[in-house]
Write a protein that holds these residues in place. Structure first.
Motif, PDB file in Angstrom:
ATOM      1  N   MET A   1       0.874  -1.250   0.102  1.00 34.45           N
ATOM      2  CA  MET A   1       0.049   0.015   0.119  1.00 34.45           C
ATOM      3  C   MET A   1       0.764   1.333   0.104  1.00 34.45           C
ATOM      4  O   MET A   1       1.991   1.214   0.771  1.00 34.45           O
ATOM      5  CB  MET A   1      -0.861   0.118   1.361  1.00 34.45           C
ATOM      6  CG  MET A   1      -1.949  -1.075   1.193  1.00 34.45           C
ATOM      7  SD  MET A   1      -3.039  -1.012   2.968  1.00 34.45           S
ATOM      8  CE  MET A   1      -1.934  -1.106   3.993  1.00 34.45           C
ATOM      9  N   ALA A   2       0.133   2.347  -0.636  1.00 31.31           N
ATOM     10  CA  ALA A   2       1.096   3.547  -0.767  1.00 31.31           C
ATOM     11  C   ALA A   2       0.085   4.754  -0.454  1.00 31.31           C
ATOM     12  O   ALA A   2      -1.172   4.407  -1.112  1.00 31.31           O
ATOM     13  CB  ALA A   2       2.146   3.604  -1.703  1.00 31.31           C
ATOM     14  N   SER A   3       0.596   5.925  -0.087  1.00 33.62           N
ATOM     15  CA  SER A   3      -0.188   6.902  -0.160  1.00 33.62           C
ATOM     16  C   SER A   3      -0.144   7.680  -1.235  1.00 33.62           C
ATOM     17  O   SER A   3       0.708   7.329  -1.946  1.00 33.62           O
ATOM     18  CB  SER A   3       0.193   7.898   1.346  1.00 33.62           C
ATOM     19  OG  SER A   3       1.557   8.438   1.107  1.00 33.62           O
ATOM     20  N   GLU A   4      -0.706   8.888  -1.401  1.00 30.61           N
ATOM     21  CA  GLU A   4      -0.497   9.542  -2.626  1.00 30.61           C
ATOM     22  C   GLU A   4       0.883  10.186  -2.884  1.00 30.61           C
ATOM     23  O   GLU A   4       1.218  10.491  -4.066  1.00 30.61           O
ATOM     24  CB  GLU A   4      -1.629  10.695  -2.727  1.00 30.61           C
ATOM     25  CG  GLU A   4      -1.535  11.748  -1.461  1.00 30.61           C
ATOM     26  CD  GLU A   4      -2.438  12.656  -1.526  1.00 30.61           C
ATOM     27  OE1 GLU A   4      -3.662  12.685  -2.277  1.00 30.61           O
ATOM     28  OE2 GLU A   4      -2.370  13.620  -0.591  1.00 30.61           O
ATOM     29  N   ASN A   5       1.616  10.212  -1.949  1.00 28.21           N
ATOM     30  CA  ASN A   5       2.921  10.811  -2.082  1.00 28.21           C
ATOM     31  C   ASN A   5       3.912   9.612  -2.221  1.00 28.21           C
ATOM     32  O   ASN A   5       5.164   9.788  -2.236  1.00 28.21           O
ATOM     33  CB  ASN A   5       3.481  11.743  -0.941  1.00 28.21           C
ATOM     34  CG  ASN A   5       3.434  11.082   0.395  1.00 28.21           C
ATOM     35  OD1 ASN A   5       3.094   9.775   0.531  1.00 28.21           O
ATOM     36  ND2 ASN A   5       3.738  11.649   1.429  1.00 28.21           N
ATOM     37  N   VAL A 133      -4.906   9.462  18.771  1.00 27.10           N
ATOM     38  CA  VAL A 133      -4.001  10.443  18.200  1.00 27.10           C
ATOM     39  C   VAL A 133      -3.311   9.756  17.187  1.00 27.10           C
ATOM     40  O   VAL A 133      -3.091  10.065  16.073  1.00 27.10           O
ATOM     41  CB  VAL A 133      -2.863  11.063  19.441  1.00 27.10           C
ATOM     42  CG1 VAL A 133      -1.943  11.902  18.309  1.00 27.10           C
ATOM     43  CG2 VAL A 133      -3.609  12.047  20.287  1.00 27.10           C
ATOM     44  N   MET A 134      -2.798   8.315  17.621  1.00 26.13           N
ATOM     45  CA  MET A 134      -2.130   7.769  16.549  1.00 26.13           C
ATOM     46  C   MET A 134      -2.831   7.370  15.272  1.00 26.13           C
ATOM     47  O   MET A 134      -2.245   7.301  14.159  1.00 26.13           O
ATOM     48  CB  MET A 134      -1.506   6.353  16.934  1.00 26.13           C
ATOM     49  CG  MET A 134      -0.237   6.634  18.012  1.00 26.13           C
ATOM     50  SD  MET A 134       1.176   7.081  17.052  1.00 26.13           S
ATOM     51  CE  MET A 134       1.702   5.443  16.390  1.00 26.13           C
ATOM     52  N   GLY A 139      -4.105   8.438   9.515  1.00 30.76           N
ATOM     53  CA  GLY A 139      -5.014   8.747   8.635  1.00 30.76           C
ATOM     54  C   GLY A 139      -4.287   9.978   7.787  1.00 30.76           C
ATOM     55  O   GLY A 139      -4.844  10.071   6.451  1.00 30.76           O
ATOM     56  N   ARG A 140      -3.718  11.003   8.445  1.00 29.32           N
ATOM     57  CA  ARG A 140      -3.334  12.191   7.848  1.00 29.32           C
ATOM     58  C   ARG A 140      -2.053  11.720   6.864  1.00 29.32           C
ATOM     59  O   ARG A 140      -2.060  12.195   5.865  1.00 29.32           O
ATOM     60  CB  ARG A 140      -2.744  13.210   8.876  1.00 29.32           C
ATOM     61  CG  ARG A 140      -2.472  14.379   8.178  1.00 29.32           C
ATOM     62  CD  ARG A 140      -1.871  15.403   9.395  1.00 29.32           C
ATOM     63  NE  ARG A 140      -2.425  15.414  10.562  1.00 29.32           N
ATOM     64  CZ  ARG A 140      -2.195  15.680  11.809  1.00 29.32           C
ATOM     65  NH1 ARG A 140      -1.047  16.095  12.014  1.00 29.32           N
ATOM     66  NH2 ARG A 140      -2.925  15.549  12.962  1.00 29.32           N
ATOM     67  N   LYS A 146      -6.832   7.061   0.699  1.00 28.78           N
ATOM     68  CA  LYS A 146      -6.547   5.740   1.248  1.00 28.78           C
ATOM     69  C   LYS A 146      -7.366   5.799   2.645  1.00 28.78           C
ATOM     70  O   LYS A 146      -7.627   6.598   3.280  1.00 28.78           O
ATOM     71  CB  LYS A 146      -5.061   5.581   1.584  1.00 28.78           C
ATOM     72  CG  LYS A 146      -4.089   5.614   0.236  1.00 28.78           C
ATOM     73  CD  LYS A 146      -4.442   4.407  -0.584  1.00 28.78           C
ATOM     74  CE  LYS A 146      -3.421   4.449  -1.872  1.00 28.78           C
ATOM     75  NZ  LYS A 146      -3.568   3.467  -2.591  1.00 28.78           N
ATOM     76  N   THR A 147      -7.621   4.345   3.136  1.00 30.00           N
ATOM     77  CA  THR A 147      -8.280   4.119   4.318  1.00 30.00           C
ATOM     78  C   THR A 147      -7.048   3.154   5.205  1.00 30.00           C
ATOM     79  O   THR A 147      -6.347   2.529   4.486  1.00 30.00           O
ATOM     80  CB  THR A 147      -9.625   3.476   4.466  1.00 30.00           C
ATOM     81  OG1 THR A 147      -9.478   2.197   3.416  1.00 30.00           O
ATOM     82  CG2 THR A 147     -10.568   4.299   3.483  1.00 30.00           C
TER      83      THR A 147
END
Length: 301
Positions: A1-5, A133-134, A139-140, A146-147
């Motif tokens: 999985m990877a984020s948009e960056n 908080v984590m 999520g950020r 992504k979820t």
């Protein structure tokens, strides 16, 4: 999985099993004897554990930078070989610090650990506050496209506390060997029902471990500044304290303690400290590989 960056991330890669006492030396020896150890039943029979626990051992070896994929399966990295040859039973505090630094800096494989030491800044917290908080930080990080599985992040939070908070002596059963050796590092404490990240004692944190962390941070090309026309690497003390994956973050070091280690490195002629004209900069005199630092430490024992 990877984020948009394109940042890779992983939660709950440990199969709910935290790093246990004896696992590293058992895993290093097994991989040294057989690169294909994890191919059949995930190495469970050879390691004498269940399949999920064998997966966890493989995960922790990789995440700590001790093994890497090869054509035959997995092999020891240079650091893994050095540890096996010089501290097979993981009895030296320096070795534990190296393992911690590598895991905490491994954002792609140990994402929650990286977030905890770099971005989680509550002075005191409960387990529930840590989880809340984590989950928000995770999520950020992964982005809106992504979820994340909140249960997986919560599981990692539980694992972090199990790994770093020293258990009460009445809870300890040496036969079970469930205690993580990182509990002795003194990075997280539990007092009056609240947890807190704390600065480790100078007796626990060896200077060479800080030097390793400093050089690991400097190895990131985008975190290195050039000092004018000099070929020396320059890094501000503020960045050594607060930048992602800096020794200040990964080792919970405050400014006074950091300056103490830096002054020692300057006395050993490893770097130059410049605090004139408000610069607050350090200049690395000689770039050494992390493996060379580990080798130098063991050679000097």
């Amino acid at each position: 999985m990877a984020s948009e960056n394109s940042t890779k991330f992983k939660f709950k890669g440990h199969e709910t099993f935290v790093l246990r006492d004896g696992w590293i030396n058992k895993g290093l020896s097994a991989v040294a004897d057989n690169q294909g150890i994890f191919r059949e039943y995930f190495g469970a029979d050879a390691l004498g554990v269940g399949p999920n626990m064998a997966k966890a051992i493989r995960y922790w070896l990789k995440t700590a930078g001790l093994t890497q994929t090869c054509s035959g399966g997995v092999e020891l990295t240079d650091t893994g070989r050095l540890i096996l040859d010089n501290d097979q039973y993981i009895e030296d505090p320096f070795t534990l610090w190296i393992l911690h630094i590598n895991i905490a800096c491994n954002k792609s494989e140990a994402t929650a650990w990286n977030l905890f030491f770099n971005e989680f800044d509550m002075d005191e917290f409960t387990k529930e506050q840590l989880q809340t908080v984590m989950i928000s930080l995770a999520g950020r990080m992964v982005g809106t496209d992504k979820t994340i599985a909140e249960k997986s992040v919560s599981s990692d939070c539980d694992a972090i506390l199990q790994m770093y908070v020293k258990r009460h002596i009445e809870d300890y059963d040496p036969e079970e060997k469930k205690v993580c050796p990182f509990q002795g590092l003194g990075l997280v404490r539990l007092q009056n029902g609240k947890y807190a990240k704390v600065q480790p004692s100078s007796d626990s944190l060896t200077p060479m471990a800080v030097w390793y962390a400093l050089n690991k941070y400097a190895d990131e090309a985008d975190k290195i500044e050039k000092a004018g026309t000099s070929d020396q690497n320059s890094i501000s003390i503020d960045r050594l304290l607060t930048a992602p994956d800096s020794p200040g973050r990964i080792l919970n070091l405050k400014r006074t303690s950091m300056l103490g280690y830096i002054s020692r490195f300057a006395d050993d002629d490893l770097l130059t400290l410049n605090q004139t004209a408000g610069l607050d900069m350090v200049y690395l005199k000689e770039k050494r590989s992390l493996e060379e630092i580990v080798k130098e430490y063991y050679r000097g024992k």
